[in-house]
Structures are given as structure tokens and as C-alpha cells.
Design an enzyme around this catalytic site. Structure first.
Site, PDB file in Angstrom:
ATOM      1  N   HIS A 186       3.841  -2.212   1.814  1.00  0.00           N
ATOM      2  CA  HIS A 186       5.146  -2.362   1.166  1.00  0.00           C
ATOM      3  C   HIS A 186       5.506  -1.161   0.312  1.00  0.00           C
ATOM      4  O   HIS A 186       6.680  -0.903   0.070  1.00  0.00           O
ATOM      5  CB  HIS A 186       5.232  -3.706   0.454  1.00  0.00           C
ATOM      6  CG  HIS A 186       5.433  -4.770   1.468  1.00  0.00           C
ATOM      7  ND1 HIS A 186       6.649  -5.012   2.030  1.00  0.00           N
ATOM      8  CD2 HIS A 186       4.554  -5.531   2.131  1.00  0.00           C
ATOM      9  CE1 HIS A 186       6.512  -5.909   2.971  1.00  0.00           C
ATOM     10  NE2 HIS A 186       5.237  -6.248   3.050  1.00  0.00           N
ATOM     11  N   GLU A 412       4.712 -11.400  16.176  1.00  0.00           N
ATOM     12  CA  GLU A 412       3.822 -10.650  15.276  1.00  0.00           C
ATOM     13  C   GLU A 412       2.361 -10.987  15.531  1.00  0.00           C
ATOM     14  O   GLU A 412       1.466 -10.402  14.924  1.00  0.00           O
ATOM     15  CB  GLU A 412       4.118 -10.997  13.817  1.00  0.00           C
ATOM     16  CG  GLU A 412       5.558 -10.841  13.425  1.00  0.00           C
ATOM     17  CD  GLU A 412       5.765 -10.984  11.931  1.00  0.00           C
ATOM     18  OE1 GLU A 412       5.769  -9.969  11.244  1.00  0.00           O
ATOM     19  OE2 GLU A 412       5.903 -12.135  11.468  1.00  0.00           O
ATOM     20  N   ASP A 436       2.790  -6.373  11.620  1.00  0.00           N
ATOM     21  CA  ASP A 436       1.779  -7.432  11.678  1.00  0.00           C
ATOM     22  C   ASP A 436       1.140  -7.506  13.059  1.00  0.00           C
ATOM     23  O   ASP A 436      -0.042  -7.824  13.186  1.00  0.00           O
ATOM     24  CB  ASP A 436       2.392  -8.781  11.286  1.00  0.00           C
ATOM     25  CG  ASP A 436       2.416  -8.942   9.775  1.00  0.00           C
ATOM     26  OD1 ASP A 436       1.394  -8.646   9.135  1.00  0.00           O
ATOM     27  OD2 ASP A 436       3.463  -9.328   9.227  1.00  0.00           O
ATOM     28  N   CYS A 483      11.730  -4.780  14.870  1.00  0.00           N
ATOM     29  CA  CYS A 483      12.102  -4.591  13.465  1.00  0.00           C
ATOM     30  C   CYS A 483      10.916  -4.117  12.629  1.00  0.00           C
ATOM     31  O   CYS A 483      11.032  -3.954  11.426  1.00  0.00           O
ATOM     32  CB  CYS A 483      12.691  -5.867  12.873  1.00  0.00           C
ATOM     33  SG  CYS A 483      11.500  -7.198  12.758  1.00  0.00           S
TER      34      CYS A 483
HETATM   35  C1  PEP Z   1       6.372  -6.716  10.712  1.00  0.00           C
HETATM   36  O1  PEP Z   1       5.335  -7.345  10.464  1.00  0.00           O
HETATM   37  O2  PEP Z   1       6.448  -5.811  11.582  1.00  0.00           O
HETATM   38  C2  PEP Z   1       7.604  -7.007   9.962  1.00  0.00           C
HETATM   39  C3  PEP Z   1       8.745  -6.437  10.289  1.00  0.00           C
HETATM   40  O3  PEP Z   1       7.515  -7.857   8.901  1.00  0.00           O
HETATM   41  P1  PEP Z   1       6.890  -7.457   7.456  1.00  0.00           P
HETATM   42  O4  PEP Z   1       6.644  -5.979   7.458  1.00  0.00           O
HETATM   43  O5  PEP Z   1       7.870  -7.881   6.425  1.00  0.00           O
HETATM   44  O6  PEP Z   1       5.644  -8.282   7.451  1.00  0.00           O
HETATM   45 MG    MG Z   2       5.455  -9.191   9.391  1.00  0.00          MG
END
Ligand code: PEP
Ligand code: MG
Length: 558
Positions: A186, A412, A436, A483
Site C-alpha cells: 500500500h 485474486e 493478490d 485492476c
Molecule cells: C489486487 O489484489 O490486485 C487488487 C487490485 O486489490 P488490492 O491491491 O486492494 O488488494
Molecule cells: Mg486484492
């Protein structure tokens, strides 16, 4: 200190400025720590520290305004509570040092608050923060959390939790450098959203001293302590040339031969709308709703949710909203997993949490339906961390019951990709969460810097799973976007296009680069690049093989 520290560059750009380390936990003063004998002086020292903390919190509140001011004013009152002062002075009179006396006095308040019902128990974290600030003053160490600084700085930390960064002032942060974290942590996502350079997995960065000037290159992953003026100027010039090459592309995403590839933004709330629009996002491909409620101890009301969702839905023709994805790297206090899960990333997280908190999901779906009511927007709603067809079916049913017509799922978990045909029969669309998906495919925690190589989305195994999911969606006549952070890599965006995905969603600032890269190639070139990448046996090989099929990257400086 080495001449250059190396990590993984996760958000491009160059910045130079003084290091400010994120302060760690304030130590508990030892239980037997006693003062030197002058109780009068020790009492004065303790009360002055509490007063200084109260004044500091009030001042921060005045600067922040709004709801934050109320919270900070309440904290300032805690610091100045006469009952607390009494408890402190009693302990100093018994011989304890000022830091220990303050620590213990807060402990008495803490126990009382914890017993006083759910609302008051939720204030315990605020109380602990006041205690840590007061103890830090008395021990002469930095206050916990994001450092204060009048001038812009380079934030250096072990890692940044979303809760740490929610209150960051973007005008103050020149760059992030963290010891832990990977390309999809993050810290990386936040940095890209803020448009500041970032380097993660930089093993030696905790040795950088407070105030040292560093040059951070978020593309190469290099961090240079004490750079000369010339080195800084050269780095800025090179980054500027790259940026200029990008500013020229606008308009809807498409390959050179006109195959449409909608380019969408990943956002965390209404505050990200402006940047997404400025970078030419055609819509939102991932609205991470949990980012709205990090740090909250009580579930947000449906009305509060509705107004946040509406602010986003009003701004775009099409929005994909993800229901709350709590747990593991994105904990939400009001959606706690069961106690003592040995491995939270493999525990009750994402969609699974709603089994124990069903009302939270139905409330969110209701708020979403109401937010879209009367607006000219295509609202898509999707669930995170879906494993199989049964979960897909029950999520789609919950959406339908709330009156939501476009219900999809994130892919995921490898099982979901492997059996994508079953899931495509249930869902209206897919969105590939490659962050993920990489974590679970390689059994490598995305938060561990030392395992960052497994987060490389060029791994052929990950590309195979993308191809499986995209193929199943196409066969079922459904959309399949990406995404995860993979979509924001310009060369990989071409490969994903060639693998058959139907949209790409990314941090807003990645959009111009990706738009330029996709526009510089035909669909056929993208397909050839995808095939070449999948024939490779490792990530570097895949990258090299794909690039050989993508001649339009080099003239763009990519
Ligand atoms: C992912 O896991 O690719 C995703 C887009 O969700 P996050 O990064 O919020 O877990
Ligand atoms: Mg994710």
C-alpha cells in the site's frame, strides 16, 4: 553509509529533500524507574509535558479543521484532565519518575474507559496516543507516527500502514522510502496515487539519519545520500524529459489499429476523483471502498456511505465499486477477523468476512444502490477474494436483492482463475486483482520486501492465469478487466491487451504512459508480445521477449 542505497522503484519521478524517519513505538518507561528525589521539580516536569501535549493537539486541530479538530480537541482535554494530573502527582510523590508516573496514570484511565461500554472503549486508542506523546516529551524522543515538519521531507519508514498515511499532507511529502513492502504494497499504491516518487524494499534505509539530504529516484529504485547540486539537476532533467514525452497523449485508450482498451482509474474515495479526471481516466475500474473507513472503529452509517459513493458516481460515466476488502494488509477495526488467526492473508478476509458480519455487506449494497439512484452512471459492483462459483452465486444474489444489476467478482485466488468458466457463468464481469493473485500463486506475502521478486507480474505463471480467466470471460461473453498494479506497467499493459483483457485500471498517474504504449502498437503486436512472454520461463525472460515484439516502447523512452 553506502554511496547509493538500492531498493525497488515503485512510483516514478525524482525528488530530493531531507529525511524524516517515521517514529516507532514509544518505549514503556521501566516499572521501577524512580526520580532523583526532587518530587516538586518532577511534578512540574510532568505537568508541563501534559500541558505541552494538550497545546500541540489543539494547534494541530486548528490547522486540520472539520471532524479532525473535534477528535484532537477531545484528545487535548484528556491531556489536561485534572483527575489525570492528580494521579500523576500522587505517583511522583511515591517516588516514581515523571515518565513512569504519566504512563501508569494513563493506565488507570485506560482501564476505566475500557469498561465503560463500546463507544468509550473505542477512545482507548486516542488515549494511548496522548499517553505516548506525553511520555515521548518526557523521554526526549520523537512523537509516534508520521513526523512533524515545517518543510517538505522524504518519509523513511519500515513500512507504511494505510492508517498511518490516511492523514498525510501530500504537500509535505516529497518521496517515500521504505525498508519493507513490495511493488503492490500500500505504500506503493499510495505513492502512485499521490504522484510522489517511492522506493520500497530498500534494506539499508533505516540507517539514514534524520535531516540527511537524499535524492530518490522512484523509477530506478536508487536513493543517494548527500547528492551534489549537479547530480540533483541531472536527475530532474532526465525525469522531465520522460514526463514531457508522456504529456502528449489524451483521449480514449485504443491500440494503433483501433482496438478499444478502456483506461480506467483505481481510486480510494472522492479525494482521488480530480487526479483521475486530470489524467484522462475514462471511468473508475476499482474503487477501494475500505480506504474510506480505515482507522474507523465503528461501521459507517449507510447515509455516510451513500454520500461518499455518490461523489464518485457523479463524476464518471462508469464506475466499478469493490465491496469492503478488509483483513490482512487492510484491517478495518469494525470488521475484525476471528482472534488468533495464524495467517491473516489466508484467513477470513475480503468477501469471507461477510459470513460473520452479513449486515455490513447488505448495508453497503443498499447504500450503493441509493447512491446511484437517478444518476446517469453504469454502476458495477464487485466482491474481493472470491474463491469459487458458490461464493460468486451468493454475492451476485445479494447484489440483485439490493437492486444492483451489474455484479462481478475479482479474480485474486488461483482457484478462481483455474475454474473461471464456472465463475463466468455466475458473474456479470471479472476484474483481475494481479496483486493478490501473485501473492497467492507464489505463496509469497506481498508485504514482505525480501519476497518482492514474487510480486513481479511478469511471471509466466501469473500470465497463464490471466489468459485462463480472460479466455473464460470471452467465451461467456463477459468483460474481464485488470485492476491490479500490473495494468499500470506500460509494456505489460500491451501484453495484457494481447491476452484478451477488456479494460485496464490503474493509479491515475500511470494512465498517460499506458495510453501512449498501447496506442503505439497494433492488437496483433500485443498478441505476439503476449505469446512471447508466456513462452519464457521466468519474469525477466518474459519482459525481454515481450519488449522485442513491442518496438513502439523505446521511442517513448519506456
Ligand atoms: C489486487 O489484489 O490486485 C487488487 C487490485 O486489490 P488490492 O491491491 O486492494 O488488494
Ligand atoms: Mg486484492
Amino acid at each position: 553509509m553506502p554511496e547509493v542505497l538500492r531498493g525497488t522503484g515503485v512510483s516514478p519521478g525524482v525528488a530530493a529533500g531531507p529525511v524524516r524517519p517515521m517514529s516507532g513505538a514509544v518505549p514503556e518507561p521501566p516499572a521501577d524507574q524512580r526520580h532523583a528525589g526532587d518530587a516538586h521539580a518532577e511534578r512540574a516536569r510532568a505537568l508541563a509535558a501534559l500541558d505541552a501535549v494538550g497545546a500541540d493537539l489543539e494547534e494541530r486541530g486548528a490547522q486540520a479543521g472539520g471532524e479532525a479538530q473535534d477528535v484532537l480537541a477531545a484528545q487535548a482535554m484528556m491531556a489536561r484532565d485534572p483527575g489525570l494530573a492528580g494521579l500523576v502527582t500522587d505517583r511522583i510523590d511515591d517516588g516514581l519518575s515523571a515518565p513512569r508516573a504519566v504512563y501508569e496514570a494513563f493506565g488507570v484511565f485506560r482501564a476505566a474507559l475500557s469498561r465503560a461500554g463500546e463507544y468509550m472503549a473505542a477512545r482507548v486508542a486516542d488515549l494511548d496516543d496522548v499517553r505516548d506523546r506525553a511520555v515521548a516529551v518526557l523521554l526526549g524522543v520523537g512523537a509516534p507516527g508520521v513526523p512533524d515538519s515545517d518543510e517538505p521531507f522524504v518519509l523513511v519508514a519500515r513500512d507504511l500502514a494505510p492508517a498511518d498515511t490516511a492523514l498525510l499532507d501530500p504537500a509535505k511529502v516529497l518521496a517515500f522510502v521504505t525498508r519493507d513492502g513490495g511493488p503492490t504494497s500500500h505504500t506503493a499504491i499510495l505513492a502512485r496515487a499521490m504522484g510522489v516518487p517511492a522506493v520500497v524494499a530498500c534494506g539499508d534505509c533505516m540507517d539514514l539519519r534524520d535531516g540527511t539530504i537524499v535524492l530518490v529516484d522512484g523509477a530506478s529504485g536508487e536513493v543517494r545520500p548527500d547528492p551534489t547540486e549537479q547530480v540533483i539537476a541531472d536527475a530532474h532533467a532526465a525525469a522531465g524529459a520522460r514526463a514531457a514525452a508522456l504529456d502528449v497523449t489524451t483521449g480514449p485508450g485504443a491500440t494503433a489499429d483501433g482496438h478499444r482498451m478502456p483506461l480506467l482509474a483505481n481510486i480510494g474515495g472522492p479525494k482521488d476523483v480530480e487526479a483521475a479526471l486530470a489524467c484522462g481516466a475514462e471511468g473508475v475500474g476499482l474503487f477501494r471502498t475500505e480506504f474510506l473507513f480505515l482507522g474507523r472503529t465503528t461501521a459507517p452509517s449507510e447515509e455516510e456511505q451513500e454520500s461518499a459513493y455518490r461523489a464518485v458516481l457523479e463524476a464518471f460515466p462508469s464506475v466499478v465499486v469493490r465491496t469492503l476488502d478488509a483483513g490482512a494488509d487492510k484491517p478495518l477495526a469494525f470488521l475484525p477477523p476471528p482472534d488468533d488467526e495464524p495467517n491473516p492473508a489466508l484467513g477470513e478476509r475480503g468477501l469471507r468476512l461477510f459470513d460473520s458480519h452479513p449486515g455490513v455487506l447488505t448495508g453497503q449494497l443498499r447504500a450503493l444502490a441509493r447512491a446511484a439512484d437517478g444518476l446517469d452512471v453504469e454502476l458495477h459492483v464487485m466482491a474481493p477474494m472470491v474463491a469459487d462459483a458458490a461464493e460468486t452465486r451468493s454475492f451476485v444474489a445479494a447484489c440483485r436483492a439490493a437492486g444492483l444489476t451489474r455484479a462481478g467478482i475479482m479474480i485474486e485466488i488461483p482457484a478462481a482463475a483455474l475454474r473461471a468458466a464456472d465463475l463466468a457463468a455466475e458473474a456479470d464481469f471479472f476484474s483481475l486483482g494481479t496483486n493478490d493473485l501473485a501473492q497467492y500463486t507464489f505463496a509469497a506475502d506481498r508485504q514482505i520486501g525480501g519476497l518482492a521478486r514474487f510480486q513481479d507480474p511478469w511471471q509466466p505463471a501469473l500470465l497463464d492465469l490471466v489468459a485462463l480467466a480472460a479466455g473464460a470471460a470471452t467465451a461467456a461473453g463477459k468483460d474481464c478487466g485488470v485492476c491490479g498494479e500490473a495494468a499500470g506497467d506500460p509494456a505489460l499493459a500491451c501484453v495484457l491487451t494481447g491476452l484478451g483483457v477488456t479494460s485496464l485500471s490503474m493509479s491515475a498517474r500511470s494512465l498517460p504512459l499506458v495510453r501512449a504504449a498501447v496506442a503505439a502498437h497494433t492488437l496483433d503486436q500485443c498478441r505476439r508480445a503476449a505469446e512471447a512472454a508466456r513462452r519464457a520461463t521466468d519474469a525477466d525472460g518474459a519482459r525481454t521477449a515481450a519488449r522485442a515484439e513491442l518496438p513502439g516502447l523505446e521511442p517513448l523512452g519506456l
